[in-house]
Scaffold this motif. Structure first.
Motif, mmCIF file in Angstrom:
data_model
loop_
_atom_site.group_PDB
_atom_site.id
_atom_site.type_symbol
_atom_site.label_atom_id
_atom_site.label_comp_id
_atom_site.label_asym_id
_atom_site.label_seq_id
_atom_site.Cartn_x
_atom_site.Cartn_y
_atom_site.Cartn_z
ATOM 1 N N LYS A 1 -9.614 -15.169 10.496
ATOM 2 C CA LYS A 1 -9.739 -13.930 10.788
ATOM 3 C C LYS A 1 -10.373 -13.515 12.065
ATOM 4 N N ILE A 2 -10.919 -14.641 12.691
ATOM 5 C CA ILE A 2 -11.668 -14.433 14.028
ATOM 6 C C ILE A 2 -10.440 -14.445 15.132
ATOM 7 N N ASP A 3 -9.506 -15.246 14.763
ATOM 8 C CA ASP A 3 -8.176 -15.216 15.709
ATOM 9 C C ASP A 3 -7.628 -13.775 15.421
ATOM 10 N N ASN A 4 -7.421 -13.272 14.235
ATOM 11 C CA ASN A 4 -6.894 -11.967 14.320
ATOM 12 C C ASN A 4 -7.618 -11.019 14.884
ATOM 13 N N TRP A 5 -8.950 -10.894 14.865
ATOM 14 C CA TRP A 5 -9.570 -9.865 15.666
ATOM 15 C C TRP A 5 -9.407 -9.974 17.097
ATOM 16 N N GLN B 1 -5.987 -8.746 17.807
ATOM 17 C CA GLN B 1 -6.117 -7.088 17.922
ATOM 18 C C GLN B 1 -6.640 -6.453 19.109
ATOM 19 N N VAL C 1 -18.338 -7.133 7.337
ATOM 20 C CA VAL C 1 -17.132 -7.108 6.278
ATOM 21 C C VAL C 1 -17.533 -7.996 5.146
ATOM 22 N N ILE D 1 -15.768 -14.644 6.122
ATOM 23 C CA ILE D 1 -14.506 -14.338 6.413
ATOM 24 C C ILE D 1 -13.624 -15.944 6.537
ATOM 25 N N PRO D 2 -12.436 -15.765 6.540
ATOM 26 C CA PRO D 2 -11.634 -16.912 6.824
ATOM 27 C C PRO D 2 -11.709 -17.025 8.144
ATOM 28 N N ILE E 1 -19.233 -10.188 10.895
ATOM 29 C CA ILE E 1 -19.063 -11.162 9.588
ATOM 30 C C ILE E 1 -19.920 -10.339 8.478
#
Length: 66
Positions: A22-26, A29, A14, A18-19, A11
């Protein structure tokens, strides 16, 4: 505590904020990169993220024992 430190370092890298999504997006990925796989167990309704062989090999090359 190492996991918590890794999260706050990520965090910080960046911009310090972060929203939550974002953790879900990471994680998504990492799943798409074949470094994590999602697993669910019949005994509960919780999803688990599990390291793949690719992730274990990557970490071992970095000197991190798994």
């Amino acid at each position: 505590m190492k996991g918590s430190e890794a999260i706050i370092r990520a965090i910080a890298n960046v911009g310090g904020e972060i929203p939550a999504i974002k953790i879900d997006n990471w994680l998504e990925q990492l799943v798409n990169a074949d470094l994590l796989e999602m697993d669910s167990r019949e005994d509960d309704n919780v999803y688990y993220y599990k390291l793949t062989e690719s992730a274990i090999n990557f970490l071992e090359k970095k000197g991190v024992g798994v």
